[in-house]
Write a protein that holds these residues in place. Structure first.
Motif, PDB file in Angstrom:
ATOM      1  N   SER A   1      17.834   6.423   3.271  1.00 14.16           N
ATOM      2  CA  SER A   1      17.134   7.480   3.999  1.00 14.16           C
ATOM      3  C   SER A   1      16.700   8.608   3.070  1.00 14.16           C
ATOM      4  N   ASP A   2      17.192   8.587   1.840  1.00 26.14           N
ATOM      5  CA  ASP A   2      16.829   9.608   0.866  1.00 26.14           C
ATOM      6  C   ASP A   2      15.456   9.282   0.299  1.00 26.14           C
ATOM      7  N   ALA A   3      14.455  10.062   0.661  1.00 28.62           N
ATOM      8  CA  ALA A   3      13.076   9.767   0.281  1.00 28.62           C
ATOM      9  C   ALA A   3      12.898   9.719  -1.233  1.00 28.62           C
TER      10      ALA A   3
ATOM     11  N   ALA B   1       0.824  -1.207   0.000  1.00 27.62           N
ATOM     12  CA  ALA B   1       0.000   0.000   0.000  1.00 27.62           C
ATOM     13  C   ALA B   1       0.860   1.260   0.000  1.00 27.62           C
ATOM     14  N   LEU B   2       1.918   1.257   0.801  1.00 28.29           N
ATOM     15  CA  LEU B   2       2.807   2.419   0.862  1.00 28.29           C
ATOM     16  C   LEU B   2       3.595   2.577  -0.431  1.00 28.29           C
ATOM     17  N   THR B   3       3.940   1.464  -1.057  1.00 26.29           N
ATOM     18  CA  THR B   3       4.640   1.507  -2.340  1.00 26.29           C
ATOM     19  C   THR B   3       3.787   2.221  -3.379  1.00 26.29           C
ATOM     20  N   LEU B   4       2.518   1.883  -3.405  1.00 29.15           N
ATOM     21  CA  LEU B   4       1.608   2.514  -4.361  1.00 29.15           C
ATOM     22  C   LEU B   4       1.501   4.013  -4.103  1.00 29.15           C
ATOM     23  N   LYS B   5       1.391   4.407  -2.839  1.00 28.92           N
ATOM     24  CA  LYS B   5       1.294   5.824  -2.509  1.00 28.92           C
ATOM     25  C   LYS B   5       2.580   6.565  -2.896  1.00 28.92           C
ATOM     26  N   ALA B   6       3.713   5.899  -2.688  1.00 27.08           N
ATOM     27  CA  ALA B   6       4.988   6.522  -3.056  1.00 27.08           C
ATOM     28  C   ALA B   6       5.073   6.714  -4.560  1.00 27.08           C
ATOM     29  N   ALA B   7       4.586   5.716  -5.302  1.00 28.48           N
ATOM     30  CA  ALA B   7       4.610   5.805  -6.760  1.00 28.48           C
ATOM     31  C   ALA B   7       3.726   6.940  -7.266  1.00 28.48           C
ATOM     32  N   GLU B   8       2.666   7.220  -6.511  1.00 27.73           N
ATOM     33  CA  GLU B   8       1.743   8.304  -6.896  1.00 27.73           C
ATOM     34  C   GLU B   8       2.182   9.651  -6.338  1.00 27.73           C
ATOM     35  N   GLY B   9       3.271   9.645  -5.578  1.00 28.85           N
ATOM     36  CA  GLY B   9       3.763  10.882  -4.993  1.00 28.85           C
ATOM     37  C   GLY B   9       2.906  11.393  -3.861  1.00 28.85           C
TER      38      GLY B   9
ATOM     39  N   THR C   1       7.084   5.180   8.298  1.00 22.03           N
ATOM     40  CA  THR C   1       6.474   3.855   8.419  1.00 22.03           C
ATOM     41  C   THR C   1       7.016   2.917   7.352  1.00 22.03           C
ATOM     42  N   LEU C   2       7.207   3.452   6.153  1.00 17.87           N
ATOM     43  CA  LEU C   2       7.758   2.651   5.060  1.00 17.87           C
ATOM     44  C   LEU C   2       9.148   2.149   5.413  1.00 17.87           C
ATOM     45  N   GLU C   3       9.983   3.043   5.927  1.00 21.12           N
ATOM     46  CA  GLU C   3      11.345   2.656   6.291  1.00 21.12           C
ATOM     47  C   GLU C   3      11.332   1.631   7.420  1.00 21.12           C
ATOM     48  N   GLN C   4      10.445   1.823   8.393  1.00 20.75           N
ATOM     49  CA  GLN C   4      10.338   0.864   9.494  1.00 20.75           C
ATOM     50  C   GLN C   4       9.867  -0.493   8.994  1.00 20.75           C
ATOM     51  N   THR C   5       8.921  -0.491   8.073  1.00 22.83           N
ATOM     52  CA  THR C   5       8.395  -1.735   7.516  1.00 22.83           C
ATOM     53  C   THR C   5       9.473  -2.481   6.754  1.00 22.83           C
TER      54      THR C   5
ATOM     55  N   THR D   1       3.176  10.747   2.768  1.00 23.97           N
ATOM     56  CA  THR D   1       3.446  11.792   3.750  1.00 23.97           C
ATOM     57  C   THR D   1       4.769  11.490   4.457  1.00 23.97           C
ATOM     58  N   SER D   2       5.271  12.476   5.198  1.00 21.13           N
ATOM     59  CA  SER D   2       6.526  12.268   5.919  1.00 21.13           C
ATOM     60  C   SER D   2       6.374  11.171   6.965  1.00 21.13           C
TER      61      SER D   2
END
Length: 219
Positions: A185-187, A154-162, A171-175, A165-166
């Protein structure tokens, strides 16, 4: 399917532990128990566990007493070295020491990193109890991993769509950390990698949709 891995340098010991576990599995349980000679080095374990979907690990403490019957290679590390490495890569992964050397100083120093340190004779005498405990721990780990993978998707999809959120970035990094996956660490770099993956998935989905449309027209 739950996959349990037994690591011991002595083939007869690991096969015996595997047999004990298999004999005491619940009827109809979807569980695979396998044994293996110690891997080439400690760093190989995290990737091996991920690649083979291992849900729990049982290993001896002294892994270098007998050489590989094919190559003659002897392990240069101990069981406590393995769990030390895994805790930094897969912090929630269940690891059990099943050994005749439970009183070894280095092992007892790492006791908190194991689910349990089990005397081999005690394991044999109480195998039903230990098998149940191991299966519960393995099931919890696998369920948690499946949940983390769904969250990652789910977070991957949101990242792909830009739209990440911070807070979601954290949460993505923790996951990814929990799953033992590398990340930067570079978003922007993370989003770039995720975008490439998302585009690949979208391309496959589009190809499938076109095929279905074509099949419908033929009918």
């Amino acid at each position: 399917m739950l996959k349990i891995l037994v690591i011991d340098d002595r083939k007869n010991v690991r096969e015996h532990i595997c047999e004990l576990l298999e004999t005491h599995l619940p009827k109809g349980a979807d569980v695979e128990v396998s044994g293996a000679f110690p891997l080439n080095d400690v760093k190989s374990y995290a990737s091996y566990i991920r690649e083979h979907d291992i849900a729990a690990l049982l290993l001896d403490e002294r892994l270098g007493e007998v050489g590989d019957p094919i190559t003659g290679r002897k392990s240069t590390y101990f069981g406590h070295d393995v769990v030390g490495h895994l805790r930094s890569r897969l912090p929630d992964f269940p690891v059990y020491a099943v050994t005749a050397f439970g009183a070894d100083h280095e092992l007892t120093q790492k006791a908190a990193d194991f689910e349990d340190i089990i005397d081999r004779t005690d394991f044999q005498n109480k195998v039903q109890t230990y098998t149940s405990r191991i299966l519960r721990a393995a099931a919890r780990f696998q369920d948690a991993m499946n949940s983390h993978l769904e969250n990652l998707s789910a977070l991957t999809l949101k990242a792909a769509e830009g739209k990440l959120t911070s807070e979601e970035q954290k949460t993505l990094e923790q996951t990814r950390s929990v799953l033992g996956l590398p990340f930067t660490s570079d978003a922007e770099l993370v989003a770039s990698d995720l975008l490439a993956n998302a585009r690949a998935v979208a391309f496959e989905a589009e190809a499938l949709i076109n095929k279905l449309k074509s099949d419908v027209k033929k009918k």
